[in-house]
Design an enzyme around this catalytic site. Structure first.
Site, short mmCIF file in Angstrom:
data_model
loop_
_atom_site.label_atom_id
_atom_site.label_comp_id
_atom_site.label_asym_id
_atom_site.label_seq_id
_atom_site.Cartn_x
_atom_site.Cartn_y
_atom_site.Cartn_z
N HIS A 145 0.89 -1.33 0.23
CA HIS A 145 0.11 0.01 -0.32
C HIS A 145 0.92 1.54 -0.11
CE1 HIS A 145 -3.54 -2.42 0.18
NE2 HIS A 145 -3.24 -2.90 1.69
N ASP A 277 -4.51 -12.46 3.57
CA ASP A 277 -5.52 -11.61 4.31
C ASP A 277 -6.62 -12.54 3.49
OD1 ASP A 277 -4.35 -10.49 2.34
OD2 ASP A 277 -4.07 -8.75 4.01
N1 Q9C Z 1 -10.51 2.97 7.72
C1 Q9C Z 1 -2.53 -4.95 4.33
O1 Q9C Z 1 -3.24 -6.12 4.46
N2 Q9C Z 1 -7.82 -0.96 6.46
N3 Q9C Z 1 -3.66 -4.06 4.94
C2 Q9C Z 1 -8.41 0.34 7.63
C3 Q9C Z 1 -9.41 1.97 8.58
C4 Q9C Z 1 -6.69 -1.20 6.57
C5 Q9C Z 1 -4.29 -4.03 4.77
C6 Q9C Z 1 -8.80 1.14 7.22
C7 Q9C Z 1 -6.53 -2.76 5.72
C8 Q9C Z 1 -5.03 -2.59 5.41
C9 Q9C Z 1 -0.98 -4.78 3.63
ZN ZN Z 2 -3.87 -6.35 2.94
#
Ligand code: Q9C
Ligand code: ZN
Length: 687
Positions: A145, A277
Site C-alpha cells: 500500500h 489475508d
Molecule cells: N479506515 C495489508 O493487508 N483497513 N493492509 C483499515 C480503516 C486497513 C491492510 C481501514 C487494511 C490494511 C497489507
Molecule cells: Zn492486505
C-alpha cells in the site's frame, strides 16, 4: 550410482529470511492490532516445528540502502521513515501516525521498515543470481500500500517495488521483465502506481473490490486500470465483487487470466506480494483460500521464469491461517507434493463475470484472452447464498473499514450503522406470505395521501425483479449521492413512487419502486445555472403533454430550481431504470462508480444502455456536503431534434403542470402564481 538423476545439476536451495528485529515495530502501548509482531513469529515457529528451516538456506535480515529505496520513494518520505524512531520524534510520532491512513509508529518502526525492504532486496538478489532457486522473505511491516511519498495501510516502504527496481537497475543480473503477482486480499495500490507506465514490470493484483468500497477504496483497483503509455496492458486488476472467494475462484482466475498472460509475457523472475489475508478465517479479508489453494496457485507460477520466485509477506491476520498458508507455500517451493486438498466447489457467477470483464479489457494486448470461454465452463458456477448476502449486507468484513469509497476520489460517503444496512434486507428473511402485508403497511407510512393514490401494485409481482439481489446493490446501498430533480420529482410524493412504488395523481402507470425503500436522508432546494425546457408530446407516466428537460450544457444567464434528495447510489440506479422505462433490469449497475468518476470529471455521461429512454444523460452539478449532485436529462441529439422541429416542444400537460407547481409551492420556492409563471416562461422560450 551413475543414474540420470545424479548427473542432473543439483537444484539450488530455497531461501528463507527471518529476523526477529522486525518484531520491534509494534503499537506504542501494546494496544492490539491485526498487523502485530506475532504474525511473523508464528510463521517462524510453525516452519521450525515442521523442520523446514533445515531444508532451506536461512538468511538474516538486511537493512535497505537509501539509494535503493529512492528508486520508488521520495527523499521526504525516506527521511521521515528514517527519523521516526529517533528520540526527537518521541512526542510527535503518534500525531504523525494519526494523520496517515491506517498506520501506527513506534521506536522500532524505522529499523523494521529498513529491514523489510532490504530483506526483500536480499532475497531478490540471491534468486536472480541463481544462488537460490526461490525464496520467501518473512517480513513486516508489509509494503504494497505504501506510495512514493506516503505510508498507508500498515505499510511504510513498498518492499516489493524496491526489490523489483533493484533487479532492473542491475543489468548484469539479466532481469529485464518482472512479473509481480499480488494475491493479498487488498489492492496493491502503491505497487500499481510505481509501475503504471513501465512495461518492464507486469503488475497483477487480485483483490476484493466490492465495487470500490473495500480498502483501500476508490477506483484504482478497477479492471479498467490497465496501465498507461508504454505500460498500457501491463497492469492487470482482478476485482472481486464480494467476499467468500476461495480456491475455485482463484484457480479459474489463474487459468483464464493470469497464466495465459504469463505464457505470453515470459518473465525473467516472479515476485509475489504474498499477503495471506484472503486465507480462510482471516478476520479482515472475508475470503476462503485454503493452504492447498495457495500451493496450487504457487505451483502454477513455478512453471515460469525457470522457477525463479521471490515471495514477500504482505498481509494475513489470522495467526493460524497465516502460518499454515506460508507453510504450504514453502513446502511447494521445496517441491514437496504432500499438500492435500481438492477444488470442491465451483467459482461464483460473479467470478466468471469478472473474468469476462478483465479479458475484454485486455484482449488487444494479450491475444489469447480474445478466445471465447466455452459455455459449459461458464455454466459451472454458484451464487452467494442468502445467508452470505445477509451477512455481507449487515457487516463490513474488514471490521476496521467503515469508510467505504475514499472521499477524495468522488466524494461519495458511506452510511454508517449496522441497522441501516440490515433494514432493507429484512424482507428477504421474512416468510414469503408476510411479504405483501409488510409492504402494504409500509406504504401507508409513506406520506402519500391515500386519496391521491390510485393503485398499489401487487408486491409479489412487480417486485419480483428484486428477488435475486446482486452484490453491487449491497455495496451501492452504502454510498450516498444527491439526486437533483427539476421536473415532476420536485414534488416529494411523486418522487417517493420511485423509492416505494405506487402511483400519484396524473400518473397513468404505477412504479415498482427501488429495492431499498428507505426514505431520502435529506431534502433541500438549490438553484443551478441551467436552462429548463419542455418537449415531446406524450409520456407513459403522464399521458398527453410535454415533459421537462435540462439543456445538457450549463447556462449562466438562466436559473433552474431543483429539489435535491439525499439517496443511495443503488436507489439512483433504480430511479434511472424507472425514468427510462422499457429498460431491462440487470445484474450490473447502469451507473457505476466509474460512471460517477467520469461525470465528476466530464460533467455528463450518456448511458449507452439507456439510449432508448428519454433521460439517459447523467449530469454532474457539483457537490454538497462532499456528496456528488447528479441529475438526468436528454442527450444532445434530442436537443438537436427539438431545434430542427423533428421533436415537438410542447408545454406541460395539465396534470404534469399541477405536479410541478405543487412541488415548487410545497418546497417554498414560489407562490402558486409565480410557480405557474416560472414553468410557462421556460416552456415558451425556444432553444
Ligand atoms: N479506515 C495489508 O493487508 N483497513 N493492509 C483499515 C480503516 C486497513 C491492510 C481501514 C487494511 C490494511 C497489507
Ligand atoms: Zn492486505
Amino acid at each position: 550410482m551413475g543414474s540420470n538423476e545424479d548427473r542432473r545439476p543439483r537444484r539450488p536451495p530455497v531461501g528463507l529470511l527471518y529476523d526477529e528485529r522486525m518484531c520491534r515495530h509494534s503499537t506504542a502501548d501494546g494496544e492490539p492490532h491485526p498487523e502485530c509482531p506475532d504474525r511473523i513469529r508464528s510463521i517462524w515457529e510453525k516452519l521450525k516445528s515442521e523442520g523446514i528451516p533445515q531444508r532451506c538456506v536461512v538468511l538474516n535480515g538486511k537493512e535497505a540502502e537509501d539509494e535503493h529505496i529512492a528508486s520508488v520513494h521520495t527523499n521526504g518520505h525516506i527521511k521521515l521513515i528514517k527519523a521516526i524512531s529517533s528520540e526527537q520524534f518521541d512526542s510527535r510520532r503518534d500525531k504523525i501516525a494519526s494523520k496517515l491512513d491506517s498506520i501506527y509508529l513506534n521506536k522500532g518502526s524505522s529499523e523494521a521498515a529498513y529491514l523489510a525492504a532490504g530483506s526483500v532486496v536480499e532475497v531478490c538478489k540471491r534468486v536472480a543470481e541463481g544462488e537460490l532457486s526461490s525464496g520467501f522473505a518473512i517480513v513486516r511491516p508489509p509494503g504494497h500500500h505504501a506510495e512514493a511519498d506516503e505510508a498507508m495501510g500498515f505499510c511504510l516502504f513498498n518492499n516489493i517495488a524496491i526489490g523489483a527496481n533493484f533487479l532492473l537497475d542491475k543489468p548484469e543480473l539479466g532481469i529485464k521483465k518482472i512479473l509481480i503477482v499480488d494475491w493479498d486480499v487488498h489492492h496493491g495500490n502503491g505497487t500499481q502506481k510505481m509501475f503504471y507506465k513501465d512495461p518492464r514490470v507486469l503488475f497483477f493484483s487480485v483483490h476484493r473490490f466490492d465495487f470500490g468500497s473495500f480498502y483501500p477504496a476508490g477506483l484504482d483497483g478497477a479492471y479498467c486500470m490497465i496501465g498507461e503509455g508504454p505500460g498500457a496492458g501491463y497492469n492487470i486488476n482482478v476485482p472481486w465483487e464480494h467476499g467468500y472467494c476461495g480456491d475455485a475462484d482463484y484457480n479459474v482466475i489463474w487459468d483464464h487470466v493470469l497464466i495465459p498472460i504469463v505464457k505470453d509475457y515470459n518473465p525473467d523472475i516472479i515476485l509475489i506480494s504474498a499477503g495471506f489475508d484472503a486465507a480462510i478465517n482471516d478476520p479482515l479479508g472475508g475470503c476462503r483460500i485454503t493452504p492447498y489453494g495457495y500451493s496450487l496457485l504457487l505451483t502454477k507460477l513455478m512453471q515460469f521464469a525457470q522457477g525463479k520466485i521471490v515471495m514477500a509477506l504482505e498481509g494475513g491476520y489470522n495467526l493460524t491461517s497465516l502460518a499454515n498458508s506460508v507453510l504450504a507455500c514453502v513446502k511447494t517451493l521445496l517441491e514437496e507434493k504432500t499438500i492435500n486438498g481438492s477444488l470442491r466447489d465451483h467459482p461464483f457467477e460473479s467470478t466468471w463475470r469478472v473474468i469476462q470483464q478483465v479479458r475484454h479489457e485486455l484482449k488487444s494486448f494479450w491475444p489469447s484472452l480474445a478466445l471465447e470461454i466455452p459455455q459449459e465452463l461458464l455454466a459451472c458456477s454458484r451464487t452467494l447464498t442468502q445467508a452470505q448476502l445477509n451477512y455481507y449486507a449487515g457487516s463490513d468484513s474488514d471490521v476496521e473499514n467503515e469508510e467505504g469509497p475514499s472521499s477524495e476520489v468522488f466524494s461519495a460517503n458511506v452510511v454508517e450503522g449496522v441497522e441501516d444496512m440490515i433494514q432493507p434486507f429484512l424482507f428477504l428473511s421474512v416468510d414469503e406470505d408476510k411479504l405483501g402485508e409488510t409492504k402494504t403497511s409500509d406504504h401507508k407510512s409513506n406520506n402519500l395521501d391515500s386519496s391521491e393514490r390510485h393503485t398499489v401494485p401487487e408486491a409479489s409481482d412487480s417486485r419480483d425483479i428484486y428477488k435475486n439481489i446482486s452484490s453491487w446493490r449491497i455495496a451501492y446501498s452504502k454510498i450516498d449521492i444527491w439526486y437533483a430533480t427539476f421536473g415532476s420529482n420536485m414534488w416529494e410524493p411523486r418522487f417517493l413512487c420511485y423509492i416505494r412504488g405506487g402511483q400519484v395523481e396524473g400518473m397513468s402507470q404505477p412504479c415498482h419502486g427501488s429495492r431499498d425503500e428507505s426514505l431520502p436522508k435529506a431534502v433541500m432546494w438549490k438553484t443551478f445555472p441551467h436552462r429548463l425546457f419542455f418537449a415531446r408530446s406524450h409520456s407513459v407516466t403522464w399521458g398527453t403533454g410535454g415533459v421537462a428537460f435540462l439543456l445538457p450544457e450549463g447556462n449562466n444567464n438562466e436559473k433552474v430550481h431543483m429539489c435535491l434528495y439525499r439517496i443511495t447510489l443503488e436507489q439512483f440506479n433504480d430511479i434511472l431504470l424507472q425514468e427510462n422505462v422499457a429498460v431491462q433490469h440487470r445484474d450490473t449497475p447502469l451507473f457505476d462508480l466509474s460512471s460517477l468518476q467520469f461525470v465528476s470529471e466530464n460533467k455528463s455521461k450518456v448511458l449507452e444502455e439507456l439510449k432508448c429512454g428519454w433521460y439517459p444523460n447523467v449530469l454532474y452539478l457539483g457537490k454538497d456536503d462532499n456528496l456528488p449532485i447528479l441529475t438526468m436529462t436528454c442527450p444532445l441529439s434530442t436537443v438537436e431534434e427539438c431545434k430542427s422541429g423533428k421533436l415537438p416542444m410542447i408545454g406541460a400537460s395539465k396534470e404534469y403542470m399541477k405536479v410541478l407547481v405543487k412541488g415548487l409551492v410545497e418546497g417554498k420556492q414560489f407562490t402558486q402564481d409565480d410557480a405557474i409563471a416560472y414553468i410557462n416562461q421556460a416552456a415558451a422560450k425556444s432553444l
